[in-house]
Write a protein that holds these residues in place. Structure first.
Motif, PDB file in Angstrom:
ATOM      1  N   VAL A 289       0.827  -1.134   0.155  1.00  0.00           N
ATOM      2  CA  VAL A 289      -0.033  -0.149  -0.141  1.00  0.00           C
ATOM      3  C   VAL A 289       0.912   1.105   0.483  1.00  0.00           C
ATOM      4  CG1 VAL A 289      -1.473   0.831   1.320  1.00  0.00           C
ATOM      5  CG2 VAL A 289      -2.014  -1.462   1.226  1.00  0.00           C
ATOM      6  N   ALA A 290       0.865   2.070  -1.439  1.00  0.00           N
ATOM      7  CA  ALA A 290       1.315   3.448  -0.732  1.00  0.00           C
ATOM      8  C   ALA A 290       0.518   4.408   0.308  1.00  0.00           C
ATOM      9  CB  ALA A 290       0.991   4.322  -1.846  1.00  0.00           C
ATOM     10  N   LEU A 291       1.683   4.317   1.306  1.00  0.00           N
ATOM     11  CA  LEU A 291       0.918   5.375   2.892  1.00  0.00           C
ATOM     12  C   LEU A 291       0.298   6.124   1.854  1.00  0.00           C
ATOM     13  CD1 LEU A 291       0.255   4.939   6.020  1.00  0.00           C
ATOM     14  CD2 LEU A 291       2.659   5.315   6.517  1.00  0.00           C
ATOM     15  N   ALA A 292       0.760   7.316   1.820  1.00  0.00           N
ATOM     16  CA  ALA A 292       0.077   8.768   1.517  1.00  0.00           C
ATOM     17  C   ALA A 292      -0.746   8.451   0.966  1.00  0.00           C
ATOM     18  CB  ALA A 292       1.460   9.788   1.046  1.00  0.00           C
ATOM     19  N   GLU A 293      -1.073   7.850   0.004  1.00  0.00           N
ATOM     20  CA  GLU A 293      -2.567   7.785  -1.161  1.00  0.00           C
ATOM     21  C   GLU A 293      -2.970   7.050  -0.094  1.00  0.00           C
ATOM     22  OE1 GLU A 293      -3.911   5.415  -4.865  1.00  0.00           O
ATOM     23  OE2 GLU A 293      -2.422   5.179  -4.647  1.00  0.00           O
ATOM     24  N   CYS A 294      -2.568   5.991   1.108  1.00  0.00           N
ATOM     25  CA  CYS A 294      -3.993   6.133   1.821  1.00  0.00           C
ATOM     26  C   CYS A 294      -4.794   6.664   2.697  1.00  0.00           C
ATOM     27  CB  CYS A 294      -3.813   4.682   2.203  1.00  0.00           C
ATOM     28  SG  CYS A 294      -5.146   3.681   3.412  1.00  0.00           S
ATOM     29  N   VAL A 295      -3.662   7.433   3.005  1.00  0.00           N
ATOM     30  CA  VAL A 295      -4.076   8.719   3.989  1.00  0.00           C
ATOM     31  C   VAL A 295      -5.115   9.859   3.503  1.00  0.00           C
ATOM     32  CG1 VAL A 295      -3.232  10.562   5.022  1.00  0.00           C
ATOM     33  CG2 VAL A 295      -1.904   8.634   5.237  1.00  0.00           C
ATOM     34  N   TYR A 296      -4.600  10.422   1.986  1.00  0.00           N
ATOM     35  CA  TYR A 296      -5.606  10.749   1.288  1.00  0.00           C
ATOM     36  C   TYR A 296      -6.539  10.294   1.115  1.00  0.00           C
ATOM     37  CZ  TYR A 296      -1.806  14.431   1.091  1.00  0.00           C
ATOM     38  OH  TYR A 296      -0.187  15.031   0.262  1.00  0.00           O
ATOM     39  N   ASP A 297      -6.780   9.064   0.609  1.00  0.00           N
ATOM     40  CA  ASP A 297      -8.410   8.921   0.441  1.00  0.00           C
ATOM     41  C   ASP A 297      -9.149   8.684   1.825  1.00  0.00           C
ATOM     42  OD1 ASP A 297      -7.309   8.245  -2.084  1.00  0.00           O
ATOM     43  OD2 ASP A 297      -6.677   5.845  -2.027  1.00  0.00           O
ATOM     44  N   ALA A 298      -8.771   8.537   2.714  1.00  0.00           N
ATOM     45  CA  ALA A 298      -8.970   8.311   4.080  1.00  0.00           C
ATOM     46  C   ALA A 298      -9.335   9.457   4.703  1.00  0.00           C
ATOM     47  CB  ALA A 298      -8.336   7.654   5.706  1.00  0.00           C
ATOM     48  N   VAL A 299      -8.802  10.956   4.447  1.00  0.00           N
ATOM     49  CA  VAL A 299      -9.419  11.988   4.697  1.00  0.00           C
ATOM     50  C   VAL A 299     -10.546  13.131   3.633  1.00  0.00           C
ATOM     51  CG1 VAL A 299      -7.821  13.427   3.190  1.00  0.00           C
ATOM     52  CG2 VAL A 299      -8.151  14.034   5.629  1.00  0.00           C
ATOM     53  N   ASP A 300     -10.255  12.018   2.289  1.00  0.00           N
ATOM     54  CA  ASP A 300     -10.773  12.834   1.456  1.00  0.00           C
ATOM     55  C   ASP A 300     -12.569  12.676   2.114  1.00  0.00           C
ATOM     56  OD1 ASP A 300     -11.591  13.783  -1.381  1.00  0.00           O
ATOM     57  OD2 ASP A 300     -13.441  12.108  -1.135  1.00  0.00           O
ATOM     58  N   PRO A 301     -13.130  11.821   2.436  1.00  0.00           N
ATOM     59  CA  PRO A 301     -15.361  12.698   2.697  1.00  0.00           C
ATOM     60  C   PRO A 301     -15.046  13.519   4.057  1.00  0.00           C
ATOM     61  CG  PRO A 301     -14.020   9.764   3.072  1.00  0.00           C
ATOM     62  CD  PRO A 301     -13.658  11.004   2.202  1.00  0.00           C
ATOM     63  N   ILE A 302     -13.769  13.730   4.421  1.00  0.00           N
ATOM     64  CA  ILE A 302     -13.805  14.845   6.032  1.00  0.00           C
ATOM     65  C   ILE A 302     -13.177  16.563   5.688  1.00  0.00           C
ATOM     66  CG2 ILE A 302     -14.103  13.443   7.329  1.00  0.00           C
ATOM     67  CD1 ILE A 302     -11.315  13.364   8.745  1.00  0.00           C
ATOM     68  N   CYS A 303     -12.762  16.596   4.238  1.00  0.00           N
ATOM     69  CA  CYS A 303     -12.528  17.390   3.587  1.00  0.00           C
ATOM     70  C   CYS A 303     -12.824  18.731   3.552  1.00  0.00           C
ATOM     71  CB  CYS A 303     -11.353  17.038   1.924  1.00  0.00           C
ATOM     72  SG  CYS A 303     -10.330  16.494   1.930  1.00  0.00           S
ATOM     73  N   MET A 304     -14.154  18.390   3.297  1.00  0.00           N
ATOM     74  CA  MET A 304     -15.409  19.549   3.595  1.00  0.00           C
ATOM     75  C   MET A 304     -14.792  20.259   4.816  1.00  0.00           C
ATOM     76  SD  MET A 304     -18.340  18.640   1.304  1.00  0.00           S
ATOM     77  CE  MET A 304     -19.251  20.184   1.750  1.00  0.00           C
ATOM     78  N   GLU A 305     -15.183  19.559   6.072  1.00  0.00           N
ATOM     79  CA  GLU A 305     -15.362  20.176   7.561  1.00  0.00           C
ATOM     80  C   GLU A 305     -13.363  20.685   7.500  1.00  0.00           C
ATOM     81  OE1 GLU A 305     -16.533  20.108  11.674  1.00  0.00           O
ATOM     82  OE2 GLU A 305     -17.707  19.647   9.141  1.00  0.00           O
ATOM     83  N   ILE A 306     -12.734  20.253   8.037  1.00  0.00           N
ATOM     84  CA  ILE A 306     -11.271  20.739   7.250  1.00  0.00           C
ATOM     85  C   ILE A 306     -11.020  21.745   7.006  1.00  0.00           C
ATOM     86  CG2 ILE A 306      -8.536  20.725   7.133  1.00  0.00           C
ATOM     87  CD1 ILE A 306      -8.964  17.431   7.126  1.00  0.00           C
TER      88      ILE A 306
END
Length: 425
Positions: A289-306
């Protein structure tokens, strides 16, 4: 068996102790009786020796009236016919009345028998030193024998207990090898079992059968609920995708549709996590697993809240860094930790770092009260009334980490933020 308590808590040990204690009690009782009876036996022996010596003295005097007193190492015999004869004997033996006497003279212990026939007095003094020494040796032998019996009783008892509890230990090993819900597993009850062990085995067989039925119902339930809930969620997501490509809709409607899509996506993720908690089964295959890519995928649903909170989101991980893990499991962990960080951080930053097989997720939020630390991974526990959620995010994270043998640690200070560390092993 309970290994944390060691052998002293095992059934075999308790059986051995019971057998050894019974043996020690029986043998000890006999030793105590013999210990105290030995004194009476020796005393009776001494009196018998003195009586024989007295009879011999009287018969010898009656046969030979000129019989002289005899003084030996252990036996002293005296014939006293007048006062002059009385004065000739040792001072500690003078003036004794007829009967048995015990006299201590220095370190010497004498048993004395006195008998008067007519005008003649017969006296036999017997030094009991040999008897005393023999009695001490006998008592020492009794005590040593008792200690030897104690040692032998424990050893033999422990070996014998192994035979007695063998069926129980065999049953425990077979129970330990059982996998819950395995269909077709052999029955634990065997025809050659003792009745008590067979009764336990029958109870375990019945319990195993009930577990199988319960797991079967649970699997059917989770499968049904998964299908029934995933179907409408998929319908909602598909409808949102179709609506978003419609250019005739206003920007405001597009925003509303994206909110619906985000909520449906989150609902699907929570459903998957809840099913993992219920079934505790793998979330997929292990892969690179590309770690950075997985982090960005996980944060994508909450980007608007950030963005809404104006938080600084940093990912200090090189795009080339990869790890071999279960991607879905890592995604679920990251998603829950990131959502938790955003929920309890109103200003500042959220940062993700990776170093030496350790993933760190830090925030500048409200932190965690030390009193809440022991309860942090409990289901439905929430350390604050702020924000939304069911309180199962960290419980899911901990369950996944335990399942895949990842070690999770927390550094937190109230009012200054929290850092979660995940060590991949």
């Amino acid at each position: 068996m309970n290994n944390s308590y060691g052998i002293k808590q095992s059934l075999r040990y308790r059986v051995a102790v019971a057998l050894a204690t019974f043996s020690i009690f029986i043998v000890g009782t006999l030793c105590i009786i013999l210990y105290f009876l030995s004194d009476n036996i020796e005393e009776a022996h001494i009196e018998q020796v003195i009586a024989m010596e007295m009879d011999h003295l009287i018969r010898s005097y009656q046969k030979h009236s000129d019989f002289n007193s005899q003084v030996g190492l252990h036996v002293r015999s005296f014939v006293i016919s007048n006062m002059d004869d009385e004065l000739q004997i040792p001072a500690y033996l003078r003036g004794l009345n007829p009967g048995f006497h015990r006299i201590l003279h220095g370190t010497k212990d004498f048993h004395v028998s006195v008998r008067i026939i007519g005008e003649t007095k017969f006296l036999v003094a017997y030094r009991i030193e040999l008897h005393t020494q023999r009695l001490k040796k006998l008592r020492l032998s009794i005590l040593l024998s008792w200690f030897i019996v104690i040692a032998i009783a424990f050893i033999v008892g422990y070996l014998l207990a192994k035979v007695l509890v063998r069926q129980v230990t065999d049953l425990a090993e077979r129970v330990n090898s059982l996998a819950p819900g395995v269909v077709g597993a052999d029955l634990l009850t065997q025809p050659d079992m003792d009745e008590e062990v067979a009764q336990l085995a029958r109870a375990l067989d019945d319990y195993q059968a009930r577990i199988k039925r319960m797991l079967q119902r649970e699997h059917e339930f989770t499968a049904n609920i998964s299908h029934e809930l995933r179907t409408p969620i998929t319908t909602i997501l598909t409808s949102c995708e179709l609506l978003l490509v419609d250019d005739s809709l206003s920007e405001r409607l597009h925003y509303r549709i994206k909110m619906i899509e985000s909520a449906a996506t989150r609902m699907g993720e929570q459903l998957q996590a809840l099913l993992f908690l219920a079934r505790e089964q793998s979330l997929g295959e292990v892969e690179t697993v590309a770690l950075a890519e997985c982090v960005y995928d996980a944060v994508d649903p909450i980007c608007m809240e950030i963005s809404r909170k104006n938080l600084d989101f940093e990912v200090n991980i090189s795009p080339s860094i990869t790890i071999t893990v279960n991607r879905q499991a890592l995604y679920t962990v990251l998603m829950n930790l990131l959502r938790n960080a955003v929920q309890y951080t109103d200003k500042g930053f959220i940062r993700v770092d990776f170093n030496d097989q350790r993933l760190s997720l830090s925030d500048s939020g409200i932190g965690i009260d030390p009193a809440y630390m022991p309860m942090l991974y409990e289901r439905f526990f929430r350390g604050s009334s702020d924000g939304e959620g069911l309180g199962i995010g960290l419980a899911i994270v901990k369950r996944i980490c335990d399942y895949y043998h990842w070690r999770i640690e927390i550094d937190s200070m109230p009012g200054k933020g929290t850092t979660f560390h995940i060590h991949f092993t």
